[in-house]
Design a protein around this motif. Structure first.
Motif, PDB file in Angstrom:
ATOM      1  N   LEU A   1     -14.454 -19.543  13.067  1.00 58.44           N
ATOM      2  CA  LEU A   1     -15.898 -19.887  13.069  1.00 58.44           C
ATOM      3  C   LEU A   1     -16.601 -20.343  14.501  1.00 58.44           C
ATOM      4  N   ASP A   2     -17.548 -20.057  14.654  1.00 56.69           N
ATOM      5  CA  ASP A   2     -18.305 -20.286  16.126  1.00 56.69           C
ATOM      6  C   ASP A   2     -18.651 -21.788  15.776  1.00 56.69           C
ATOM      7  N   GLU A   3     -18.209 -22.549  16.613  1.00 56.81           N
ATOM      8  CA  GLU A   3     -18.503 -23.930  16.515  1.00 56.81           C
ATOM      9  C   GLU A   3     -19.795 -24.493  17.483  1.00 56.81           C
ATOM     10  N   SER A   4     -20.431 -23.418  17.843  1.00 61.42           N
ATOM     11  CA  SER A   4     -21.765 -23.715  18.615  1.00 61.42           C
ATOM     12  C   SER A   4     -23.001 -23.621  17.650  1.00 61.42           C
ATOM     13  N   LEU A   5     -22.462 -23.155  16.312  1.00 62.35           N
ATOM     14  CA  LEU A   5     -23.539 -22.808  15.324  1.00 62.35           C
ATOM     15  C   LEU A   5     -23.697 -24.086  14.275  1.00 62.35           C
ATOM     16  N   PRO A   6     -24.894 -24.545  14.078  1.00 62.23           N
ATOM     17  CA  PRO A   6     -24.948 -25.619  12.964  1.00 62.23           C
ATOM     18  C   PRO A   6     -24.272 -25.644  11.618  1.00 62.23           C
ATOM     19  N   SER A   7     -24.367 -23.986  11.053  1.00 61.87           N
ATOM     20  CA  SER A   7     -23.671 -23.611   9.867  1.00 61.87           C
ATOM     21  C   SER A   7     -22.224 -24.156  10.026  1.00 61.87           C
ATOM     22  N   THR A   8     -21.537 -23.862  11.193  1.00 66.54           N
ATOM     23  CA  THR A   8     -20.154 -24.240  11.143  1.00 66.54           C
ATOM     24  C   THR A   8     -19.920 -25.630  10.780  1.00 66.54           C
ATOM     25  N   TRP A   9     -20.792 -26.379  11.400  1.00 58.62           N
ATOM     26  CA  TRP A   9     -20.532 -28.017  11.318  1.00 58.62           C
ATOM     27  C   TRP A   9     -21.038 -28.438  10.139  1.00 58.62           C
ATOM     28  N   GLU A  10     -21.926 -27.820   9.343  1.00 57.92           N
ATOM     29  CA  GLU A  10     -22.259 -28.094   8.033  1.00 57.92           C
ATOM     30  C   GLU A  10     -21.327 -28.171   6.963  1.00 57.92           C
ATOM     31  N   VAL A  11     -20.231 -26.852   7.259  1.00 59.44           N
ATOM     32  CA  VAL A  11     -19.017 -26.924   6.452  1.00 59.44           C
ATOM     33  C   VAL A  11     -18.122 -27.859   6.767  1.00 59.44           C
ATOM     34  N   TYR A  12     -17.702 -28.043   8.252  1.00 60.42           N
ATOM     35  CA  TYR A  12     -17.060 -29.005   8.658  1.00 60.42           C
ATOM     36  C   TYR A  12     -17.278 -30.597   8.239  1.00 60.42           C
ATOM     37  N   ASN A  13     -18.507 -30.831   8.468  1.00 64.57           N
ATOM     38  CA  ASN A  13     -18.959 -32.225   8.222  1.00 64.57           C
ATOM     39  C   ASN A  13     -18.629 -32.485   6.556  1.00 64.57           C
ATOM     40  N   LYS A  14     -18.911 -31.416   5.882  1.00 66.17           N
ATOM     41  CA  LYS A  14     -18.665 -31.775   4.175  1.00 66.17           C
ATOM     42  C   LYS A  14     -16.985 -32.013   4.166  1.00 66.17           C
ATOM     43  N   LEU A  15     -16.205 -31.050   4.811  1.00 66.40           N
ATOM     44  CA  LEU A  15     -14.713 -31.512   4.735  1.00 66.40           C
ATOM     45  C   LEU A  15     -14.400 -33.032   5.434  1.00 66.40           C
ATOM     46  N   CYS A  16     -15.191 -33.438   6.368  1.00 70.17           N
ATOM     47  CA  CYS A  16     -15.068 -34.687   6.758  1.00 70.17           C
ATOM     48  C   CYS A  16     -15.439 -35.746   5.751  1.00 70.17           C
ATOM     49  N   LYS A  17     -16.293 -35.681   5.225  1.00 69.35           N
ATOM     50  CA  LYS A  17     -16.773 -36.507   4.229  1.00 69.35           C
ATOM     51  C   LYS A  17     -15.894 -36.642   2.962  1.00 69.35           C
ATOM     52  N   GLN A  18     -15.514 -35.081   2.342  1.00 70.33           N
ATOM     53  CA  GLN A  18     -14.868 -35.264   1.379  1.00 70.33           C
ATOM     54  C   GLN A  18     -13.349 -36.097   1.589  1.00 70.33           C
TER      55      GLN A  18
END
Length: 438
Positions: free
Chosen positions: A107-124
């Protein structure tokens, strides 16, 4: 009141002095020293101390090199990322888990969509804070694209706090080059900003003005946090008086902007004058690598993850607590295998010597159960030290090239994230993972 700590009944050094024989490149089981998860409750002494402390925050480091950056576009070629190293890794011996590839893809970590996935993982899974490795070279921020263009533009960014780690080391060419004389070189390319007070202040004050006003910037006791990678190097460059002046001026600057001060946390290499310099807390980035190198004999080619973790948790943290002056924060990690950044030396000698081959740290037997126990050991430490601020750091969220990351991979799937959630007392996260792809 200071607790009397339960020490490991077995001697790590005595046991580790026994050589580990190798058969087809794989370690043969020998008499073992204490290890996680097997000996967790025995080492803790009281199972109640393994419970999550009240008010705990979990922070994980982010290495922002898994997207194209202006720095590497200039150094290598357009679009180069460190996924190139990860993808190109190969096993060095039978049973070696390489390449380790991202289960969710590159995943390209300069894209907001990547961090929208990663942030969900963090919260869960229970990651409250992402501490970003933050660089400044040639008079400007570098390797900041993942933070600026990705994380800070994501729609759910406020679900996760963030902070910056001022990473004051020179930048090197990441992949080695074998020279004609057989040596391996990692040429330096850019100089860290601690070469002068002025450049250090310029770069650190950028963090103050750019990020402190963000609503999800991490604070401890109300003070925004700046992590310092190498306190020893900073003191060597500026002198103790220079560091005191730097931190004093930065705190005064922050107060003028309306903040109650700055909490400075040491991440990597400690100063011998932590308190005098003005640090609030200290810790470690990834303790596994340096403890494996320091405390495990070189004839053990692949130190056992659970044994290293037990040594860190029930030996090193207490030592560092007594040594640092400032409160010492427990640091855990999911493992270590940095072979993607090395050239395989090819042939191991007749006498096992980790310094000769493999020439880098490769931990054996990493697994989610041992990582869960390592997290629980950090609770033990914090419960034993009520004076230490209530947070623990994890290396790392995404450090693929060094083999320590929480993100799901081709070995354990979501196992490390699930282990974290279990340690924190969360319900099983397994059925929720598919939602991250929506």
């Amino acid at each position: 009141m200071r607790r009397i700590f339960i020490k490991c009944a077995l001697s790590f050094c005595a046991v580790l002095a026994t050589a580990v024989a190798l058969n087809a490149g794989k370690p043969v089981k020998q008499a073992s020293c204490p290890k996680l998860p097997d000996d967790l409750e025995k080492l803790a002494g009281d199972a109640a101390l393994l419970q999550k402390p009240e008010g705990l925050e979990v922070a994980s480091y982010v290495f922002p090199n898994y997207c194209a950056t202006a720095l590497h576009n200039k150094m290598y070629s357009q679009g180069w990322t460190e996924y190139n190293l990860v993808r190109g890794a190969r096993p060095w011996f039978e049973g070696h888990d390489q390449p380790r590839t991202p289960l969710l893809g590159e995943l390209d970590e300069s894209l907001p969509s990547t961090w929208e996935v990663y942030n969900k993982l963090c919260k869960q899974s229970g990651v409250d804070v992402l501490i970003w490795d933050w660089y400044w070279y040639d008079g400007k921020p570098c390797l900041h694209e993942a933070l600026e263009n990705g994380f800070l533009e994501s729609s759910n960014r406020n679900d996760v706090k963030f902070a910056c780690m001022w990473t004051n080391h020179d930048w090197y060419v990441l992949y080695p080059t074998k020279m004609t004389d057989g040596s391996v070189a990692y040429p330096p390319s850019f100089i860290a900003p601690d070469f002068s007070y002025e450049e250090a202040f310029r770069s650190l004050s950028y963090i103050v003005t750019r990020y402190f006003n963000q609503p999800n910037y991490w604070r401890i006791d109300g003070k925004p946090v700046i992590c310092i990678w190498d306190a020893a190097r900073l003191e060597q460059k500026l002198g103790l008086a220079g560091v005191q002046r730097l931190f004093g001026d930065l705190r005064e600057f922050a107060v003028k902007l309306g903040y109650p001060g700055i909490h400075f946390h040491i991440v990597g290499f400690t100063s011998s004058h932590n308190v005098e310099a003005g640090y609030n807390t200290s810790g470690s980035y990834n303790p596994m690598n340096w403890i494996a190198g320091r405390d495990f004999p070189s004839n053990i080619l692949f130190p056992d993850y659970g044994e290293v973790a037990a040594k860190v948790a029930f030996g090193v943290w207490d030592e560092e607590y007594n040594r640092h002056g400032t409160p010492f924060i427990p640091a855990v990690a999911t493992g270590w295998d940095s072979t993607p950044r090395y050239i395989n030396r090819g042939v191991k000698g007749a006498v096992p010597d980790r310094g000769q081959w493999p020439g880098c740290t490769i931990l054996a037997n990493e697994n989610p159960a041992a990582f869960k126990a390592f997290m629980q050991a950090s609770f033990w430490y914090l419960n034993c030290h009520p004076d230490v601020p209530r947070f623990v750091t994890i290396a790392c969220f995404n450090e693929w090239s060094e083999g320590h990351y929480l993100l799901p991979d081709n070995r354990f799937g979501y196992g490390m994230l699930d282990a974290l959630a279990e340690a924190l007392g969360k319900d099983s996260q397994h059925t929720h993972h598919s939602a991250n792809l929506e």
